[in-house]
Design a protein around this motif. Structure first.
Motif, PDB file in Angstrom:
ATOM      1  N   ALA A  98       0.821  -1.220   0.000  1.00 42.07           N
ATOM      2  CA  ALA A  98       0.000   0.000   0.000  1.00 42.07           C
ATOM      3  C   ALA A  98       0.852   1.266   0.000  1.00 42.07           C
ATOM      4  CB  ALA A  98      -0.961  -0.021   1.183  1.00 42.07           C
ATOM      5  N   PRO A  99       1.919   1.348   0.834  1.00 47.35           N
ATOM      6  CA  PRO A  99       2.746   2.560   0.777  1.00 47.35           C
ATOM      7  C   PRO A  99       3.451   2.714  -0.571  1.00 47.35           C
ATOM      8  CG  PRO A  99       3.288   1.213   2.719  1.00 47.35           C
ATOM      9  CD  PRO A  99       2.364   0.409   1.875  1.00 47.35           C
ATOM     10  N   GLY A 100       3.846   1.596  -1.159  1.00 43.82           N
ATOM     11  CA  GLY A 100       4.471   1.650  -2.481  1.00 43.82           C
ATOM     12  C   GLY A 100       3.495   2.128  -3.544  1.00 43.82           C
ATOM     13  N   THR A 101       2.248   1.687  -3.428  1.00 43.92           N
ATOM     14  CA  THR A 101       1.226   2.087  -4.386  1.00 43.92           C
ATOM     15  C   THR A 101       0.919   3.575  -4.258  1.00 43.92           C
ATOM     16  OG1 THR A 101       0.255  -0.116  -4.272  1.00 43.92           O
ATOM     17  CG2 THR A 101      -1.130   1.627  -5.183  1.00 43.92           C
ATOM     18  N   ARG A 102       0.858   4.060  -3.025  1.00 43.15           N
ATOM     19  CA  ARG A 102       0.608   5.485  -2.817  1.00 43.15           C
ATOM     20  C   ARG A 102       1.748   6.312  -3.402  1.00 43.15           C
ATOM     21  NH1 ARG A 102      -1.473   9.719   0.209  1.00 43.15           N
ATOM     22  NH2 ARG A 102       0.151  11.248   0.580  1.00 43.15           N
ATOM     23  N   LEU A 103       2.968   5.875  -3.144  1.00 40.17           N
ATOM     24  CA  LEU A 103       4.123   6.588  -3.676  1.00 40.17           C
ATOM     25  C   LEU A 103       4.120   6.556  -5.203  1.00 40.17           C
ATOM     26  CD1 LEU A 103       6.849   7.992  -3.183  1.00 40.17           C
ATOM     27  CD2 LEU A 103       7.894   5.716  -3.035  1.00 40.17           C
ATOM     28  N   ALA A 104       3.772   5.410  -5.780  1.00 40.10           N
ATOM     29  CA  ALA A 104       3.711   5.301  -7.245  1.00 40.10           C
ATOM     30  C   ALA A 104       2.684   6.269  -7.806  1.00 40.10           C
ATOM     31  CB  ALA A 104       3.368   3.863  -7.643  1.00 40.10           C
ATOM     32  N   ARG A 105       1.541   6.375  -7.157  1.00 41.08           N
ATOM     33  CA  ARG A 105       0.496   7.288  -7.645  1.00 41.08           C
ATOM     34  C   ARG A 105       0.961   8.728  -7.580  1.00 41.08           C
ATOM     35  NH1 ARG A 105      -4.496   6.575  -4.290  1.00 41.08           N
ATOM     36  NH2 ARG A 105      -5.299   8.196  -5.673  1.00 41.08           N
ATOM     37  N   ALA A 106       1.628   9.088  -6.482  1.00 35.38           N
ATOM     38  CA  ALA A 106       2.097  10.467  -6.323  1.00 35.38           C
ATOM     39  C   ALA A 106       3.134  10.804  -7.402  1.00 35.38           C
ATOM     40  CB  ALA A 106       2.691  10.649  -4.926  1.00 35.38           C
ATOM     41  N   ILE A 107       4.083   9.914  -7.621  1.00 33.41           N
ATOM     42  CA  ILE A 107       5.123  10.166  -8.622  1.00 33.41           C
ATOM     43  C   ILE A 107       4.522  10.172 -10.022  1.00 33.41           C
ATOM     44  CG2 ILE A 107       7.174   9.126  -9.686  1.00 33.41           C
ATOM     45  CD1 ILE A 107       8.085   8.347  -6.849  1.00 33.41           C
ATOM     46  N   HIS A 108       3.607   9.258 -10.268  1.00 39.39           N
ATOM     47  CA  HIS A 108       2.934   9.188 -11.569  1.00 39.39           C
ATOM     48  C   HIS A 108       2.208  10.499 -11.870  1.00 39.39           C
ATOM     49  CE1 HIS A 108      -0.573   7.677 -14.111  1.00 39.39           C
ATOM     50  NE2 HIS A 108       0.480   7.375 -14.842  1.00 39.39           N
ATOM     51  N   GLN A 109       1.481  11.019 -10.892  1.00 40.46           N
ATOM     52  CA  GLN A 109       0.736  12.265 -11.107  1.00 40.46           C
ATOM     53  C   GLN A 109       1.670  13.407 -11.512  1.00 40.46           C
ATOM     54  OE1 GLN A 109      -1.605  13.132  -7.597  1.00 40.46           O
ATOM     55  NE2 GLN A 109      -2.972  11.387  -7.942  1.00 40.46           N
ATOM     56  N   GLU A 110       2.824  13.478 -10.872  1.00 44.17           N
ATOM     57  CA  GLU A 110       3.746  14.579 -11.174  1.00 44.17           C
ATOM     58  C   GLU A 110       4.449  14.364 -12.515  1.00 44.17           C
ATOM     59  OE1 GLU A 110       3.913  17.458  -9.672  1.00 44.17           O
ATOM     60  OE2 GLU A 110       2.302  16.769  -8.364  1.00 44.17           O
ATOM     61  N   LEU A 111       4.817  13.127 -12.824  1.00 47.36           N
ATOM     62  CA  LEU A 111       5.485  12.876 -14.110  1.00 47.36           C
ATOM     63  C   LEU A 111       4.550  13.161 -15.284  1.00 47.36           C
ATOM     64  CD1 LEU A 111       7.804   9.745 -13.769  1.00 47.36           C
ATOM     65  CD2 LEU A 111       8.268  12.119 -13.277  1.00 47.36           C
ATOM     66  N   LEU A 112       3.248  12.946 -15.080  1.00 50.16           N
ATOM     67  CA  LEU A 112       2.293  13.211 -16.158  1.00 50.16           C
ATOM     68  C   LEU A 112       2.320  14.680 -16.579  1.00 50.16           C
ATOM     69  CD1 LEU A 112      -0.941  11.173 -15.358  1.00 50.16           C
ATOM     70  CD2 LEU A 112       0.877  10.686 -16.993  1.00 50.16           C
ATOM     71  N   GLN A 113       2.703  15.542 -15.635  1.00 50.16           N
ATOM     72  CA  GLN A 113       2.750  16.981 -15.937  1.00 50.16           C
ATOM     73  C   GLN A 113       3.792  17.299 -17.019  1.00 50.16           C
ATOM     74  OE1 GLN A 113       0.417  18.892 -14.503  1.00 50.16           O
ATOM     75  NE2 GLN A 113      -0.251  17.030 -13.450  1.00 50.16           N
ATOM     76  N   LEU A 114       4.701  16.367 -17.268  1.00 46.57           N
ATOM     77  CA  LEU A 114       5.717  16.592 -18.289  1.00 46.57           C
ATOM     78  C   LEU A 114       5.147  16.432 -19.701  1.00 46.57           C
ATOM     79  CD1 LEU A 114       8.647  14.626 -16.605  1.00 46.57           C
ATOM     80  CD2 LEU A 114       8.458  17.115 -16.816  1.00 46.57           C
ATOM     81  N   GLY A 115       3.922  15.896 -19.802  1.00 43.80           N
ATOM     82  CA  GLY A 115       3.259  15.822 -21.095  1.00 43.80           C
ATOM     83  C   GLY A 115       3.694  14.665 -21.983  1.00 43.80           C
ATOM     84  N   ARG A 116       4.389  13.686 -21.402  1.00 44.22           N
ATOM     85  CA  ARG A 116       4.796  12.522 -22.195  1.00 44.22           C
ATOM     86  C   ARG A 116       3.655  11.496 -22.236  1.00 44.22           C
ATOM     87  NH1 ARG A 116       8.351  14.322 -25.187  1.00 44.22           N
ATOM     88  NH2 ARG A 116       8.809  12.167 -25.754  1.00 44.22           N
ATOM     89  N   ARG A 117       3.786  10.517 -23.111  1.00 39.52           N
ATOM     90  CA  ARG A 117       2.763   9.473 -23.178  1.00 39.52           C
ATOM     91  C   ARG A 117       2.726   8.695 -21.856  1.00 39.52           C
ATOM     92  NH1 ARG A 117       2.181   6.051 -28.512  1.00 39.52           N
ATOM     93  NH2 ARG A 117       1.806   8.194 -29.165  1.00 39.52           N
ATOM     94  N   ASP A 118       1.525   8.353 -21.439  1.00 35.34           N
ATOM     95  CA  ASP A 118       1.341   7.676 -20.153  1.00 35.34           C
ATOM     96  C   ASP A 118       1.101   6.190 -20.363  1.00 35.34           C
ATOM     97  OD1 ASP A 118       0.808   6.999 -17.552  1.00 35.34           O
ATOM     98  OD2 ASP A 118      -1.286   7.675 -17.642  1.00 35.34           O
ATOM     99  N   ARG A 119       1.987   5.368 -19.834  1.00 37.68           N
ATOM    100  CA  ARG A 119       1.808   3.918 -19.899  1.00 37.68           C
ATOM    101  C   ARG A 119       1.289   3.373 -18.564  1.00 37.68           C
ATOM    102  NH1 ARG A 119       4.924   1.974 -24.409  1.00 37.68           N
ATOM    103  NH2 ARG A 119       5.168  -0.063 -23.426  1.00 37.68           N
ATOM    104  N   GLY A 120       1.099   4.264 -17.605  1.00 38.68           N
ATOM    105  CA  GLY A 120       0.390   3.897 -16.401  1.00 38.68           C
ATOM    106  C   GLY A 120       1.243   3.378 -15.254  1.00 38.68           C
TER     107      GLY A 120
END
Ligand SMILES: [Zn+2]
Length: 178
Positions: A98-120
């Motif tokens: 669960a902590p790893g999943t939360r961290l993944a979501r937080a990092i994913h949200q910020e990386l998406l701001q770079l405008g690259r294609r999202d593979r999830g």
């Protein structure tokens, strides 16, 4: 006080993906060193599993994470594919953490701001995710086998590091994620 372990993937005799004049190990280290500078500059202590182009076993990487009072472990990678059109970022965490999943979501949200294609966000039994007793994430920052993305990556190491830093801070904070 938080301590962050950053793990630049590969190194030494293991270059990781190789394409378009780039070695993955060099990009991983470049992003990681910049990320260390940014986090240290905002008062967050950081240890890198390697600070130069050296061989480092997966076990040694996990030992660094487990032998220090670390709050989280982030392994930095760039991707490769036989398909030169493959592109985009993807974030891995260990299934059931669960902590790893939360961290993944937080990092994913910020990386998406770079405008690259999202593979999830994906789960995987990668060694460094399985054997670190910390919230752990492995970020694949983009495909160096895609000529356009390789160009983008090598000129955006600082932007990538900035997004990773914001994701780490968001992951460490108590703020709810969307
Ligand atoms: Zn890699």
């Amino acid at each position: 006080m938080s301590l962050i372990i950053i793990d630049p993937g590969h190194g030494g005799a293991d270059p990781g993906a190789v394409a378009n004049g780039l070695l993955e190990k060099d990009l991983n280290l470049g992003i990681s060193l910049k990320l260390k500078e940014l986090l240290t500059g905002s008062g967050i202590p950081v240890r890198l599993t390697r600070e130069s182009d050296q061989d480092l076993s997966l076990e040694a990487r996990c030992d660094t994470a487990n032998n220090w009072p670390a709050d989280l472990f982030l392994s930095v990678h760039c991707n490769g594919s036989p398909d030169p059109l493959a592109q985009g970022l993807e974030i891995f965490c260990h299934p059931g953490s669960a902590p790893g999943t939360r961290l993944a979501r937080a990092i994913h949200q910020e990386l998406l701001q770079l405008g690259r294609r999202d593979r999830g966000i994906k789960t995987a039994e990668f060694y460094v995710l399985k054997h670190t007793r910390r919230p752990a994430v492995l970020a694949e920052c983009g495909f160096i086998t895609n000529p356009g993305e390789a160009d983008w990556l090598k000129s955006h190491l600082a932007e990538m590091a900035g997004a990773l830093m914001r994701g780490i801070k968001k992951g460490l904070s108590a703020e709810p994620l969307n």
